[in-house]
Scaffold this motif. Sequence first.
Motif, PDB file in Angstrom:
ATOM      1  N   MET A   1       0.841  -1.195   0.000  1.00 28.52           N
ATOM      2  CA  MET A   1       0.000   0.000   0.000  1.00 28.52           C
ATOM      3  C   MET A   1       0.882   1.253   0.000  1.00 28.52           C
ATOM      4  SD  MET A   1      -3.135  -0.912   2.572  1.00 28.52           S
ATOM      5  CE  MET A   1      -4.340  -2.164   2.121  1.00 28.52           C
ATOM      6  N   PRO A   2       0.404   2.359  -0.620  1.00 25.34           N
ATOM      7  CA  PRO A   2       1.207   3.582  -0.676  1.00 25.34           C
ATOM      8  C   PRO A   2       1.600   4.109   0.694  1.00 25.34           C
ATOM      9  CG  PRO A   2      -0.637   3.701  -2.196  1.00 25.34           C
ATOM     10  CD  PRO A   2      -0.831   2.465  -1.369  1.00 25.34           C
ATOM     11  N   ALA A   3       0.700   3.998   1.662  1.00 28.79           N
ATOM     12  CA  ALA A   3       0.994   4.518   2.996  1.00 28.79           C
ATOM     13  C   ALA A   3       0.291   3.669   4.028  1.00 28.79           C
ATOM     14  CB  ALA A   3       0.555   5.966   3.120  1.00 28.79           C
ATOM     15  N   LYS A   4       0.871   3.603   5.211  1.00 28.76           N
ATOM     16  CA  LYS A   4       0.306   2.809   6.291  1.00 28.76           C
ATOM     17  C   LYS A   4       0.396   3.622   7.574  1.00 28.76           C
ATOM     18  CE  LYS A   4       1.024  -1.543   8.779  1.00 28.76           C
ATOM     19  NZ  LYS A   4       1.905  -2.724   8.901  1.00 28.76           N
ATOM     20  N   ASP A   5      -0.760   4.032   8.092  1.00 32.21           N
ATOM     21  CA  ASP A   5      -0.821   4.877   9.286  1.00 32.21           C
ATOM     22  C   ASP A   5       0.021   6.141   9.108  1.00 32.21           C
ATOM     23  OD1 ASP A   5      -2.431   3.006  10.475  1.00 32.21           O
ATOM     24  OD2 ASP A   5      -0.791   2.003  11.514  1.00 32.21           O
ATOM     25  N   GLY A   6       0.012   6.654   7.881  1.00 31.35           N
ATOM     26  CA  GLY A   6       0.758   7.878   7.622  1.00 31.35           C
ATOM     27  C   GLY A   6       2.235   7.668   7.354  1.00 31.35           C
ATOM     28  N   LYS A   7       2.740   6.456   7.504  1.00 32.71           N
ATOM     29  CA  LYS A   7       4.164   6.176   7.298  1.00 32.71           C
ATOM     30  C   LYS A   7       4.347   5.361   6.017  1.00 32.71           C
ATOM     31  CE  LYS A   7       5.138   6.086  12.259  1.00 32.71           C
ATOM     32  NZ  LYS A   7       5.678   5.282  13.382  1.00 32.71           N
ATOM     33  N   LYS A   8       5.194   5.856   5.139  1.00 33.24           N
ATOM     34  CA  LYS A   8       5.445   5.156   3.883  1.00 33.24           C
ATOM     35  C   LYS A   8       6.468   4.034   4.084  1.00 33.24           C
ATOM     36  CE  LYS A   8       4.376   9.028   0.834  1.00 33.24           C
ATOM     37  NZ  LYS A   8       4.865   9.898  -0.271  1.00 33.24           N
ATOM     38  N   VAL A   9       6.247   2.935   3.375  1.00 29.34           N
ATOM     39  CA  VAL A   9       7.174   1.807   3.425  1.00 29.34           C
ATOM     40  C   VAL A   9       8.124   1.927   2.244  1.00 29.34           C
ATOM     41  CG1 VAL A   9       7.371  -0.701   3.414  1.00 29.34           C
ATOM     42  CG2 VAL A   9       5.413   0.383   4.516  1.00 29.34           C
ATOM     43  N   SER A  10       9.401   1.821   2.510  1.00 29.17           N
ATOM     44  CA  SER A  10      10.398   1.996   1.459  1.00 29.17           C
ATOM     45  C   SER A  10      10.299   0.881   0.416  1.00 29.17           C
ATOM     46  CB  SER A  10      11.806   2.019   2.058  1.00 29.17           C
ATOM     47  OG  SER A  10      12.079   0.803   2.729  1.00 29.17           O
ATOM     48  N   LEU A  11      10.782   1.181  -0.771  1.00 33.07           N
ATOM     49  CA  LEU A  11      10.691   0.233  -1.881  1.00 33.07           C
ATOM     50  C   LEU A  11      11.476  -1.045  -1.601  1.00 33.07           C
ATOM     51  CD1 LEU A  11       9.780  -0.441  -4.745  1.00 33.07           C
ATOM     52  CD2 LEU A  11      11.800   0.777  -5.603  1.00 33.07           C
ATOM     53  N   TRP A  12      12.646  -0.923  -0.993  1.00 37.67           N
ATOM     54  CA  TRP A  12      13.464  -2.113  -0.761  1.00 37.67           C
ATOM     55  C   TRP A  12      12.802  -3.050   0.234  1.00 37.67           C
ATOM     56  CZ3 TRP A  12      15.411  -3.775   3.847  1.00 37.67           C
ATOM     57  CH2 TRP A  12      15.443  -2.874   4.902  1.00 37.67           C
ATOM     58  N   LYS A  13      12.060  -2.474   1.186  1.00 38.75           N
ATOM     59  CA  LYS A  13      11.330  -3.314   2.132  1.00 38.75           C
ATOM     60  C   LYS A  13      10.195  -4.061   1.434  1.00 38.75           C
ATOM     61  CE  LYS A  13      12.196  -0.993   6.531  1.00 38.75           C
ATOM     62  NZ  LYS A  13      11.580  -0.314   7.701  1.00 38.75           N
ATOM     63  N   LYS A  14       9.548  -3.393   0.501  1.00 36.25           N
ATOM     64  CA  LYS A  14       8.482  -4.048  -0.265  1.00 36.25           C
ATOM     65  C   LYS A  14       9.044  -5.216  -1.071  1.00 36.25           C
ATOM     66  CE  LYS A  14       5.628   0.109  -0.782  1.00 36.25           C
ATOM     67  NZ  LYS A  14       5.008   1.060  -1.734  1.00 36.25           N
ATOM     68  N   ILE A  15      10.183  -4.971  -1.732  1.00 32.18           N
ATOM     69  CA  ILE A  15      10.796  -6.025  -2.532  1.00 32.18           C
ATOM     70  C   ILE A  15      11.271  -7.171  -1.647  1.00 32.18           C
ATOM     71  CG2 ILE A  15      12.718  -6.570  -4.068  1.00 32.18           C
ATOM     72  CD1 ILE A  15      12.563  -3.684  -5.100  1.00 32.18           C
ATOM     73  N   ALA A  16      11.900  -6.822  -0.518  1.00 30.31           N
ATOM     74  CA  ALA A  16      12.412  -7.848   0.393  1.00 30.31           C
ATOM     75  C   ALA A  16      11.280  -8.708   0.939  1.00 30.31           C
ATOM     76  CB  ALA A  16      13.178  -7.191   1.538  1.00 30.31           C
ATOM     77  N   TRP A  17      10.164  -8.064   1.326  1.00 31.60           N
ATOM     78  CA  TRP A  17       9.038  -8.839   1.852  1.00 31.60           C
ATOM     79  C   TRP A  17       8.432  -9.727   0.777  1.00 31.60           C
ATOM     80  CZ3 TRP A  17       7.002 -10.888   5.892  1.00 31.60           C
ATOM     81  CH2 TRP A  17       5.699 -11.361   5.845  1.00 31.60           C
ATOM     82  N   SER A  18       8.350  -9.227  -0.440  1.00 35.42           N
ATOM     83  CA  SER A  18       7.780 -10.021  -1.536  1.00 35.42           C
ATOM     84  C   SER A  18       8.616 -11.271  -1.788  1.00 35.42           C
ATOM     85  CB  SER A  18       7.702  -9.176  -2.818  1.00 35.42           C
ATOM     86  OG  SER A  18       6.898  -8.027  -2.615  1.00 35.42           O
ATOM     87  N   VAL A  19       9.933 -11.102  -1.847  1.00 33.07           N
ATOM     88  CA  VAL A  19      10.824 -12.240  -2.082  1.00 33.07           C
ATOM     89  C   VAL A  19      10.744 -13.220  -0.915  1.00 33.07           C
ATOM     90  CG1 VAL A  19      13.237 -12.948  -2.363  1.00 33.07           C
ATOM     91  CG2 VAL A  19      12.380 -10.894  -3.539  1.00 33.07           C
ATOM     92  N   LEU A  20      10.766 -12.693   0.325  1.00 31.09           N
ATOM     93  CA  LEU A  20      10.704 -13.561   1.505  1.00 31.09           C
ATOM     94  C   LEU A  20       9.397 -14.348   1.539  1.00 31.09           C
ATOM     95  CD1 LEU A  20      11.910 -14.474   4.196  1.00 31.09           C
ATOM     96  CD2 LEU A  20      10.792 -12.495   5.273  1.00 31.09           C
ATOM     97  N   ALA A  21       8.289 -13.680   1.209  1.00 29.72           N
ATOM     98  CA  ALA A  21       6.985 -14.344   1.223  1.00 29.72           C
ATOM     99  C   ALA A  21       6.954 -15.503   0.219  1.00 29.72           C
ATOM    100  CB  ALA A  21       5.885 -13.337   0.904  1.00 29.72           C
TER     101      ALA A  21
END
Length: 241
Positions: free
Chosen positions: A169-189
């Motif tokens: 999601m673009p934002a979560k509770d007002g805090k943006k999640v960095s792109l590398w975290k999104k990629i890392a979570w996707s690969v880990l999942a």
Amino acid sequence: MSESETSKTPRNAAAGAKQAQAAERSVHEATELTKRNAEYMRQMRKSLDATALSGEKKTAVLNEMTSTLLAEQGRGTTARQLYGTVQERTEEIVNPKKTPVERQKANYWVTALDNGLMLFMIFCLMYGIMGFIGTNATKNSAGANGITAILITSAIGGLGVAKLFEYLMPAKDGKKVSLWKKIAWSVLAIIVWMLVFTTMSMIQGPLNPVLPGIAYLIIAVVVFFARMWLKRRFNITTSMF
């Protein structure tokens, strides 16, 4: 007492009486609801009495509404303008809207269930068709197409996909999640899900029975309609399909 003093006394008394009446009127207006607001509160009390709310909760709500109306009605604001209809206000009190945190938690589990059902339906459909065709792939995947393996793999996949949607999601509770975290979570999942799938496919025998192809197809149809009902019931928009 002189005549002039005698003539002033009634006038002073009349002025004092007027001042007292004015003061009394301002207090009266500040402590009582207007006729329209009072009728609204009477209907509100009657409506709340018909609910299962506790007496303490009803009293607290009515007192809070009355205090607000007393403060706002001097500006010409009515109860209807503040709270909507009696029915709308009663529904809001009996079934209050969830906070963003509560909605986020509820949405996560509903989304996980929806995506888990979707994966389960896809697996059942795939193995159902393979069962009818009777290919060598079906025989070689005796563990992977067992009902236990399908259930656990789908459940883990549903949880992972729901969490993945939160990170994407673009934002979560007002805090943006960095792109590398999104990629890392996707690969880990994906890695975790593949490990679960591989582990479950190793289980064979009574703990992981393989059903006939027709059984898998019937289950897929049932799950399809169950998922459609779930999506309409909870207005689910965060799912892969």
